[in-house]
Design a protein around this motif. Structure first.
Motif, PDB file in Angstrom:
ATOM      1  N   LEU A 219      -3.193  -3.008   5.439  1.00  0.00           N
ATOM      2  CA  LEU A 219      -3.539  -1.622   5.767  1.00  0.00           C
ATOM      3  C   LEU A 219      -2.682  -1.127   6.944  1.00  0.00           C
ATOM      4  N   LEU A 220      -2.546  -1.962   7.970  1.00  0.00           N
ATOM      5  CA  LEU A 220      -1.745  -1.552   9.138  1.00  0.00           C
ATOM      6  C   LEU A 220      -0.265  -1.420   8.786  1.00  0.00           C
TER       7      LEU A 220
ATOM      8  N   PHE B  10       0.950  -0.700   5.811  1.00  0.00           N
ATOM      9  CA  PHE B  10       1.050   0.513   4.998  1.00  0.00           C
ATOM     10  C   PHE B  10       1.109   1.741   5.924  1.00  0.00           C
ATOM     11  N   CYS B  11       0.192   1.787   6.892  1.00  0.00           N
ATOM     12  CA  CYS B  11       0.155   2.923   7.825  1.00  0.00           C
ATOM     13  C   CYS B  11       1.451   3.005   8.632  1.00  0.00           C
TER      14      CYS B  11
ATOM     15  N   LEU C 102       4.354   4.591   6.614  1.00  0.00           N
ATOM     16  CA  LEU C 102       4.185   6.016   6.288  1.00  0.00           C
ATOM     17  C   LEU C 102       3.835   6.868   7.508  1.00  0.00           C
TER      18      LEU C 102
ATOM     19  N   VAL D 179       1.013   6.884   9.228  1.00  0.00           N
ATOM     20  CA  VAL D 179      -0.388   7.320   9.211  1.00  0.00           C
ATOM     21  C   VAL D 179      -1.124   6.656  10.378  1.00  0.00           C
TER      22      VAL D 179
ATOM     23  N   ALA E 123       8.214   6.298  -1.010  1.00  0.00           N
ATOM     24  CA  ALA E 123       8.537   6.421   0.417  1.00  0.00           C
ATOM     25  C   ALA E 123       8.448   7.870   0.903  1.00  0.00           C
TER      26      ALA E 123
ATOM     27  N   MET F 108       4.498  11.434   1.959  1.00  0.00           N
ATOM     28  CA  MET F 108       3.949  12.261   3.035  1.00  0.00           C
ATOM     29  C   MET F 108       4.649  13.617   3.134  1.00  0.00           C
TER      30      MET F 108
ATOM     31  N   THR G 151      -4.051   9.893   3.495  1.00  0.00           N
ATOM     32  CA  THR G 151      -4.781   9.723   4.756  1.00  0.00           C
ATOM     33  C   THR G 151      -6.276   9.520   4.494  1.00  0.00           C
TER      34      THR G 151
ATOM     35  N   VAL H  67      -6.872   5.988   3.178  1.00  0.00           N
ATOM     36  CA  VAL H  67      -6.753   5.037   4.291  1.00  0.00           C
ATOM     37  C   VAL H  67      -8.061   5.010   5.081  1.00  0.00           C
TER      38      VAL H  67
ATOM     39  N   VAL I  66     -10.743   3.085   3.102  1.00  0.00           N
ATOM     40  CA  VAL I  66     -10.525   1.632   3.141  1.00  0.00           C
ATOM     41  C   VAL I  66     -10.968   1.080   4.497  1.00  0.00           C
TER      42      VAL I  66
END
Lengths: 121, 121, 121, 121
Positions: free
Chosen positions: A87-88, A90-91, A94, A96, B64, B67, B77, B80, B83
């Protein structure tokens, strides 16, 4: 009363610090080409399923006691780490902010599902 | 240049604070009976798949750029947040510390996958 | 030559017939470039999660009664169709025979998990 | 009455025959109490993720060549069997006909996505 996190006790890591360690870890191994958002979303989903696998045949009651067995507790903790790691990452790729995303979502949900309101009013 | 997090600027929430807000949110709505570890693991896996769904037909290159489109960015977002919300609620009911879990995992992986070591040595 | 399903009753479709219909459906819409094995595996996993989503907050007992409600029954049936569709399309692009695969697996499992054998013998 | 697959060639198993073998297999091992619709939906989702795991770091091009390596080909075939097994067992406990479900879905999709129709007409 003393702060449990001061003195000589090891300071728990923060989310940002772990995010940076994960990014450095991937960079040092040249893994970034694999870390497309699509691949990381797939990996996150695969790890979440590995966590679910531990519970798939358990009754609700058994599922509440998984931490009683050291082997299963280790497996649960390890899968939680994998889910959070992807998750981190992925963020990271991008841009996020997961904490801001969650805060905004809770704000919206508090409006959407008012607490203590009798149904139909 | 001033620190974006000082003064009157809103302070970003921490993981612990969000965890407490989620617990209070569920308690105020009497949702705890549904929040067995098994159900939360299933919900986490379902939300991770909803994130993956956004990417399932995209090329690596398109993935990629998700966003760039405001609608897709909002969807990413939002997933995320879902999750992370279920991961924190899962950790809450089982008493797992996700940051400590991830730190321990990174420590293990640094031993398991040494950086910069030529293959076969 | 007689039809084993005879009479005027509608003949149920076979797996091969549905596989061909799905391939023709995708070809007529130029969807094949999207149907890489990786994308189809992701889509299969996403659909399986959508099926799970129906059950995520239900007790075991409630989960056994989902077909009693026509709306939920339709949703279950629809997700089963989606899972089977992506499984067949995945098999199509990689040349896997799902029935032969399952037969071989059952054969192996019958050796691996002998029936009616008291534990420890 | 002649068998359409005749001669000495091994007859491929049908979906119904495999469904019956799976039901007998579970019954002979007293596994039915675990086979709630909810648990089977979770297991189906877990197996679909195990199939996806094979592809998670591959490029689209690499994903098209997975059957070239015998070890990976066996793994793919094995996961396909697991997905189909849980799908059939899920359908068995809820009385869903997967072939009829898929036929109805294709019928609906042919109306929903007309082939060869220029966009906007």
């Amino acid at each position: 009363m003393t702060d449990p996190h001061d003195d000589d006790a090891p300071r728990p890591p923060g989310l940002t610090e772990l995010r940076h360690r994960l990014a450095a870890f991937a960079a040092a191994r040249d893994w970034q080409p694999y870390h497309t958002p699509k691949n990381l979303a797939a990996a996150l989903s695969v790890e979440a399923s590995e966590l679910l696998e531990i519970f798939q045949w358990l009754t609700p009651e058994e599922s509440a006691r998984v931490m009683d067995d050291p082997g299963t507790a280790h497996r649960v903790t390890d899968e939680v780490a994998d889910v959070l790691a992807y998750l981190l990452q992925f963020c990271e790729v991008l841009g996020v902010d997961p904490l801001a995303a969650l805060e905004a979502k809770i704000d919206r949900n508090e409006l959407r599902f008012p607490a203590g309101k009798p149904p139909g009013t």
